[in-house]
Design an enzyme around this catalytic site. Structure first.
Site, mmCIF file in Angstrom:
data_model
loop_
_atom_site.group_PDB
_atom_site.id
_atom_site.type_symbol
_atom_site.label_atom_id
_atom_site.label_comp_id
_atom_site.label_asym_id
_atom_site.label_seq_id
_atom_site.Cartn_x
_atom_site.Cartn_y
_atom_site.Cartn_z
ATOM 1 N N TYR A 145 0.913 -1.303 -0.025
ATOM 2 C CA TYR A 145 0.050 0.012 -0.026
ATOM 3 C C TYR A 145 0.853 1.231 -0.049
ATOM 4 C CZ TYR A 145 1.037 0.131 4.969
ATOM 5 O OH TYR A 145 1.346 0.183 6.282
ATOM 6 N N ARG A 155 4.699 0.503 0.805
ATOM 7 C CA ARG A 155 5.411 -0.488 1.664
ATOM 8 C C ARG A 155 5.459 -1.780 1.128
ATOM 9 N NH1 ARG A 155 5.714 -0.722 7.014
ATOM 10 N NH2 ARG A 155 7.570 -1.823 6.129
ATOM 11 N N HIS A 158 3.589 -6.990 4.163
ATOM 12 C CA HIS A 158 4.258 -7.253 5.703
ATOM 13 C C HIS A 158 2.819 -7.534 6.616
ATOM 14 C CE1 HIS A 158 3.170 -2.984 5.829
ATOM 15 N NE2 HIS A 158 2.950 -3.193 7.119
#
Lengths: 240, 199
Positions: A145, A155, A158
């Site tokens: 995102y 990012r 994760h």
């Protein structure tokens, strides 16, 4: 004899507080030196949890918030062990995770990313390690995102992970990344960590052996907490 | 070359990020998922001792309130016993989670005043709460302590406070005392920077 004390935390392995490429750290990083303490009971004890604190379904993110069906996304199993630096398993310790959905959207009232909320996905889970330190979650793979650090950062996919251990000084929050993701190397949060080996340790390996055929792919992720120090010879003052 | 030591390395920390509440306090993120959210009650129903309320704000280096911080509290009971180290009242966990208000940044929690605990050298430490802070922009969770402003004698003898070379900085760890209310602000950076510990 053994003592309860821990190996010191390797501050060259962890990210420093002030990491200007991760902009939010600039005003939230202490600038004065931390005070080094010899640990006492205040640091060497910590909260404990039991099966009565959680429900078995809490570790199954595909089902723990499902309303009308399964969440959208790649079905994955994340499993591994919680060990200490002496490679000893850490049993019965609480592991909590949270993540975005497959589209990269968090179920949080402060997240306004345009990707859709998944009505069947909450995005958090928790479990206790077993007597050998094993844990496992079932979930969907989170999406990448965007975020405003520089004008256009993304990012890597994760999962946030929180772990307790047995001492409050072992308390740890980290993030798990996925093998092969090209965004890992470009992430200013990942790159707060100075040592590339420490970054590699945050990347879960694709684990075909743990997949469930025609159901879920799997990633293996071990979590290492600070180890306990052994005291072989000890000088004690008179009277203690 | 020497033999390899073969110790494992502690997993490196990463920031808890802005959405830490989803994982650790989902009710505050805006949804109910767990029958039992952990950390809502530090002391349980049977705790002895003085009931207290603590309020405060975490501030960044510009003085702005940190509105997305999560603080964990770990403390002894009123007799100075940590759970796991001796008998404590049934239901006394000694641990809890506190989040700041998303609008104002102020946090509030209720607990009991802990008793004094001895350190490894048999010295008495003044009553204190152990605090661990995580938030967006904090790369490794920060450890600090809150001492009590109405314990001047005990604080003056406390072996941890006395380690702080700049004596005026000891006050950053001492909460302002009311009758049963305490006020404790935490400054991440700046002239009033709180003392944080490497433990």
């Amino acid at each position: 004899m053994t003592s309860d004390e821990l190996y010191q935390r390797d501050r060259e392995w962890h990210p420093p507080a002030f990491t200007p490429d991760y902009k939010t750290s600039v005003t939230r990083s202490p600038r004065l030196a931390m005070l080094s303490l010899q640990a006492s009971e205040s640091e060497l004890t910590g909260p404990t949890f039991g099966q009565c604190d959680i429900d078995p379904i809490d570790s199954d993110l595909i089902n723990n918030y499902a309303k009308t069906g399964d969440p959208i996304g790649e079905r994955i199993i994340v499993h591994g062990r919680v060990l200490d630096e002496n490679a000893q398993p850490v049993p019965n310790t609480l592991v909590e995770i949270w993540q975005a959905n497959a589209g990269g959207r968090y179920r949080h009232k402060m997240d306004t990313y345009l990707a859709a909320i998944d009505p069947n996905f909450g995005g958090c889970g928790r479990t206790l390690t077993d007597e050998n330190g094993y844990y496992a979650f079932r979930t969907v793979k989170p999406g990448a995102y965007p975020w405003r650090n520089w004008v256009n950062n993304w990012r890597p996919a994760h999962i946030h992970i929180s772990v307790f251990g047995t001492a409050f000084a072992q308390r740890l929050i980290t993030q798990m990344y996925f093998e092969g993701d090209p965004l890992i190397a470009k992430c200013p949060i990942v790159n707060t960590i100075p040592d590339s080996r420490a970054i590699d340790q945050l990347v879960a390996a694709l684990d075909l052996n743990a997949t469930v055929p025609f159901d879920s792919i799997a990633y293996k992720f071990d979590i290492i907490l600070r180890g306990h120090r052994s005291t072989f010879f000890e000088n004690r003052p008179e009277g203690n | 070359m020497a033999q390899p030591l073969n110790y494992l390395k502690e997993t490196a920390s990463q920031t808890a990020g802005p959405y830490v509440h989803i994982g650790l306090a989902p009710g505050d993120a805006g949804f109910n998922i767990y029958a039992n959210e952990l950390g809502r009650d530090i002391i349980g129903p049977n705790a002895k001792g003085t009931r207290i309320k603590v309020t405060g704000t975490v501030r960044d280096g510009t003085g702005a309130p940190v509105k997305d911080v999560l603080i964990e509290v770990w403390q002894a009971n009123a007799a100075g016993i940590y759970p796991g180290k001796g008998d404590v009242e049934d239901g006394f966990r000694g641990w809890g989670r506190v989040i700041s208000d998303f609008e104002t940044g102020e946090f509030t929690f209720e607990t009991i005043k802990p008793g004094a605990v001895k350190n490894q050298n048999n010295q008495i430490m003044a009553p204190h709460l152990n605090l661990w802070l995580v938030a967006r922009g904090i790369n490794v969770g920060l450890n600090t302590r809150m001492y009590f402003g109405d314990e001047a004698m005990a604080n003056a003898a406390d072996p941890v406070l006395n380690l702080i070379e700049q004596t005026q900085r000891r006050d950053t760890l001492i909460a302002r005392a009311g009758r049963t209310n305490y006020h404790f602000d935490i400054c991440l950076q700046g002239d009033e920077e709180t003392v944080f510990f490497d433990v």
